[in-house]
Design a protein around this motif. Sequence first.
Motif, PDB file in Angstrom:
ATOM      1  N   UNK A  28      31.489  24.632  38.080  1.00 49.42           N
ATOM      2  CA  UNK A  28      31.688  26.076  38.185  1.00 49.42           C
ATOM      3  C   UNK A  28      30.304  26.704  38.256  1.00 49.42           C
ATOM      4  N   UNK A  29      30.107  27.530  39.295  1.00 48.52           N
ATOM      5  CA  UNK A  29      28.831  28.215  39.458  1.00 48.52           C
ATOM      6  C   UNK A  29      28.988  29.681  39.071  1.00 48.52           C
ATOM      7  N   UNK A  30      27.880  30.331  38.786  1.00 42.55           N
ATOM      8  CA  UNK A  30      27.902  31.730  38.367  1.00 42.55           C
ATOM      9  C   UNK A  30      28.549  32.604  39.433  1.00 42.55           C
ATOM     10  N   UNK A  31      28.273  32.324  40.698  1.00 41.16           N
ATOM     11  CA  UNK A  31      28.833  33.136  41.785  1.00 41.16           C
ATOM     12  C   UNK A  31      30.352  33.040  41.824  1.00 41.16           C
ATOM     13  N   UNK A  32      30.921  31.894  41.433  1.00 41.37           N
ATOM     14  CA  UNK A  32      32.373  31.744  41.396  1.00 41.37           C
ATOM     15  C   UNK A  32      32.991  32.719  40.401  1.00 41.37           C
ATOM     16  N   UNK A  33      32.387  32.847  39.260  1.00 41.45           N
ATOM     17  CA  UNK A  33      32.900  33.742  38.223  1.00 41.45           C
ATOM     18  C   UNK A  33      32.779  35.197  38.671  1.00 41.45           C
ATOM     19  N   UNK A  34      31.672  35.558  39.293  1.00 41.50           N
ATOM     20  CA  UNK A  34      31.469  36.943  39.741  1.00 41.50           C
ATOM     21  C   UNK A  34      32.466  37.336  40.819  1.00 41.50           C
ATOM     22  N   UNK A  35      32.730  36.477  41.779  1.00 44.42           N
ATOM     23  CA  UNK A  35      33.649  36.826  42.855  1.00 44.42           C
ATOM     24  C   UNK A  35      35.083  36.852  42.355  1.00 44.42           C
ATOM     25  N   UNK A  36      35.426  36.054  41.367  1.00 52.56           N
ATOM     26  CA  UNK A  36      36.778  36.078  40.825  1.00 52.56           C
ATOM     27  C   UNK A  36      37.074  37.419  40.179  1.00 52.56           C
ATOM     28  N   UNK A  37      36.110  37.996  39.486  1.00 55.25           N
ATOM     29  CA  UNK A  37      36.320  39.284  38.840  1.00 55.25           C
ATOM     30  C   UNK A  37      36.577  40.373  39.871  1.00 55.25           C
ATOM     31  N   UNK A  38      35.852  40.345  41.000  1.00 48.96           N
ATOM     32  CA  UNK A  38      36.069  41.334  42.050  1.00 48.96           C
ATOM     33  C   UNK A  38      37.457  41.168  42.649  1.00 48.96           C
ATOM     34  N   UNK A  39      37.878  39.931  42.860  1.00 51.58           N
ATOM     35  CA  UNK A  39      39.203  39.670  43.407  1.00 51.58           C
ATOM     36  C   UNK A  39      40.290  40.163  42.449  1.00 51.58           C
ATOM     37  N   UNK A  40      40.083  39.971  41.165  1.00 53.18           N
ATOM     38  CA  UNK A  40      41.068  40.420  40.181  1.00 53.18           C
ATOM     39  C   UNK A  40      41.196  41.932  40.203  1.00 53.18           C
ATOM     40  N   UNK A  41      40.074  42.640  40.331  1.00 55.01           N
ATOM     41  CA  UNK A  41      40.125  44.102  40.381  1.00 55.01           C
ATOM     42  C   UNK A  41      40.868  44.563  41.623  1.00 55.01           C
ATOM     43  N   UNK A  42      40.616  43.929  42.754  1.00 49.65           N
ATOM     44  CA  UNK A  42      41.318  44.288  43.989  1.00 49.65           C
ATOM     45  C   UNK A  42      42.811  43.992  43.864  1.00 49.65           C
ATOM     46  N   UNK A  43      43.150  42.865  43.238  1.00 56.05           N
ATOM     47  CA  UNK A  43      44.557  42.511  43.040  1.00 56.05           C
ATOM     48  C   UNK A  43      45.263  43.528  42.156  1.00 56.05           C
ATOM     49  N   UNK A  44      44.597  43.949  41.091  1.00 55.80           N
ATOM     50  CA  UNK A  44      45.205  44.942  40.199  1.00 55.80           C
ATOM     51  C   UNK A  44      45.420  46.270  40.912  1.00 55.80           C
ATOM     52  N   UNK A  45      44.437  46.668  41.720  1.00 56.17           N
ATOM     53  CA  UNK A  45      44.566  47.918  42.457  1.00 56.17           C
ATOM     54  C   UNK A  45      45.709  47.832  43.464  1.00 56.17           C
ATOM     55  N   UNK A  46      45.820  46.691  44.137  1.00 60.84           N
ATOM     56  CA  UNK A  46      46.906  46.509  45.104  1.00 60.84           C
ATOM     57  C   UNK A  46      48.267  46.532  44.411  1.00 60.84           C
ATOM     58  N   UNK A  47      48.375  45.882  43.258  1.00 60.95           N
ATOM     59  CA  UNK A  47      49.639  45.873  42.524  1.00 60.95           C
ATOM     60  C   UNK A  47      50.032  47.283  42.096  1.00 60.95           C
ATOM     61  N   UNK A  48      49.056  48.067  41.662  1.00 64.43           N
ATOM     62  CA  UNK A  48      49.319  49.441  41.245  1.00 64.43           C
ATOM     63  C   UNK A  48      49.782  50.282  42.437  1.00 64.43           C
ATOM     64  N   UNK A  49      49.166  50.068  43.586  1.00 64.94           N
ATOM     65  CA  UNK A  49      49.558  50.797  44.794  1.00 64.94           C
ATOM     66  C   UNK A  49      50.973  50.435  45.214  1.00 64.94           C
ATOM     67  N   UNK A  50      51.313  49.149  45.159  1.00 63.60           N
ATOM     68  CA  UNK A  50      52.653  48.695  45.520  1.00 63.60           C
ATOM     69  C   UNK A  50      53.685  49.255  44.554  1.00 63.60           C
ATOM     70  N   UNK A  51      53.349  49.265  43.265  1.00 65.48           N
ATOM     71  CA  UNK A  51      54.254  49.830  42.260  1.00 65.48           C
ATOM     72  C   UNK A  51      54.502  51.314  42.546  1.00 65.48           C
ATOM     73  N   UNK A  52      53.432  52.026  42.854  1.00 64.62           N
ATOM     74  CA  UNK A  52      53.561  53.451  43.150  1.00 64.62           C
ATOM     75  C   UNK A  52      54.356  53.667  44.437  1.00 64.62           C
ATOM     76  N   UNK A  53      54.139  52.824  45.429  1.00 64.90           N
ATOM     77  CA  UNK A  53      54.896  52.921  46.676  1.00 64.90           C
ATOM     78  C   UNK A  53      56.386  52.768  46.403  1.00 64.90           C
ATOM     79  N   UNK A  54      56.751  51.839  45.527  1.00 70.14           N
ATOM     80  CA  UNK A  54      58.153  51.661  45.166  1.00 70.14           C
ATOM     81  C   UNK A  54      58.736  52.908  44.531  1.00 70.14           C
TER      82      UNK A  54
END
Length: 118
Positions: A28-54
């Motif tokens: 596991x490299x440091x860059x792997x951990x950093x990019x995972x956090x960004x992906x998680x934030x994008x996933x959470x934002x997308x889930x919130x948008x989908x929930x609101x769309x519903x």
Amino acid sequence: MMLRTRKKLSREVSLYEPMGTDKEGNEIQIIDVCTQEEDMAADLEEKETVRFLGQVLGSALTDREKQILTMRYGLNGSREYTQSEVGEYFHISRSYVSRIEKKALLKLRKAFGEAEYL
């Protein structure tokens, strides 16, 4: 002593420096951990948008408009239908499906513009 302290503090860290291994033994490299956090934030934002769309689909649109948009854009996880296929399903013309779809999308844009969901 001051030079020794500076040397310890100025240690450079590479983003590709290994920081451990995962369950499968891969490094596991440091860059792997950093990019995972960004992906998680994008996933959470997308889930919130989908929930609101519903919520908006249920409150701002009629049942027919909601069903047409669901079929056209595959919102329920199924395939996307053409306007002709939707028209056959509802026994209406393709052009009428297009008008209903445009009207429903305008309602959604208005609802998203008025709401503070994020």
